[in-house]
Enzyme design. Structure first.
Site, PDB file in Angstrom:
ATOM      1  N   LYS A   1       0.943  -1.105   0.307  1.00 41.32           N
ATOM      2  CA  LYS A   1       0.152   0.181  -0.191  1.00 41.32           C
ATOM      3  C   LYS A   1       0.447   1.403   0.024  1.00 41.32           C
ATOM      4  CE  LYS A   1      -2.497   0.710   3.614  1.00 41.32           C
ATOM      5  NZ  LYS A   1      -3.298   0.673   4.606  1.00 41.32           N
TER       6      LYS A   1
ATOM      7  N   ASP B   1      -7.246   1.082   1.336  1.00 37.44           N
ATOM      8  CA  ASP B   1      -7.589   0.980   2.232  1.00 37.44           C
ATOM      9  C   ASP B   1      -8.445   0.527   2.613  1.00 37.44           C
ATOM     10  OD1 ASP B   1      -9.501   3.230   1.989  1.00 37.44           O
ATOM     11  OD2 ASP B   1      -7.974   4.445   2.944  1.00 37.44           O
TER      12      ASP B   1
END
Ligand code: SF4
Length: 229
Positions: free
Chosen positions: A127, A146
């Site tokens: 991420k 997310d």
């Protein structure tokens, strides 16, 4: 009778276009002046709000403006006091100094531009790497998933997957690569402003006519409650 087949990719792009109109200002909210600062800020933002990170990074970057300077810092003595207002600051201090050392040793102090290289740095996962690749270099190798992206993707019916990596694969298949970076910013803004986890404002949502979860979204895309042991 004529039947029309909807191309899932075109439908996903149209939804993204509509959300972009609602949130034309969607962007990465971590303040930074270059790729090194963005990398540090993103590492610091794990399990913490961008607002909390933005409060401390001016002081951190005033003291350590480059990988070379941060690599020579002592994590406990020098860095911890500058970031102690956020969660997991001890581990994050070690990660910052560790990644700075690796940047100096392997990349001449520069931030590498591939996911493979980035995820080898301490504290950097897929991420974080894709935030840096997308925002700093305009070349993401995936979509940042997310909690907002996860929830909204499910509510919009873009996938039935629940695992972040599977959601990412689904989004990468549906959307053209040049839209991967903006997708997460747009979904995050939509999640913060309209499609909240607890009380989504479906009435005020610009995609309610095409959203399969409209007006019954409360339980869609939510994290399951913790099991009591
Ligand atoms: S209609 Fe409701 S559930 Fe669907 S995206 Fe909009 S706010 Fe979220």
């Amino acid at each position: 009778m004529k039947t029309s087949v909807v191309d899932p990719s075109r439908a996903a792009c149209r939804v993204l276009d509509a959300l972009k109109e609602l949130h034309p200002d969607a962007h990465c909210e971590l303040e930074h002046a270059n790729a090194f600062e963005l990398l540090c800020a993103t590492v610091l933002s794990a399990q913490t709000t961008d607002v909390a990170v933005n409060k401390l990074t001016p002081g951190l970057f005033a003291r350590y403006s480059s990988a070379a300077s941060l690599a020579n810092a002592d994590a406990m003595r020098d860095v911890e006091p500058l970031i102690s207002t956020i969660g997991m600051f001890r581990q994050k201090s070690k990660n910052l100094v560790g990644l700075a050392k690796l940047l100096v040793e392997k990349y001449g102090g520069e931030v590498p531009r591939t996911l493979k290289e980035l995820v080898e740095l301490p504290g950097v996962g897929r991420k974080t790497a894709n935030v840096v690749l997308g925002v700093a270099f305009g070349a993401p190798e995936g979509v940042v998933v997310d909690t907002h992206v996860q929830r909204i993707t499910q509510r919009l019916g873009l996938t039935t997957e629940t695992d972040p990596e599977a959601i990412e694969r689904a989004l990468c298949t549906l959307l053209p690569r040049e839209r991967w970076a903006e997708t997460s910013h747009i979904f995050i803004f939509h999640g913060r402003r309209i499609c909240g986890a607890v009380k989504p404002n479906c009435e005020g949502c610009g995609v309610k006519d095409v959203c399969p979860s409209a007006f019954h979204a409360e339980k869609v895309g939510r994290k399951p409650p913790r099991q009591r042991r």
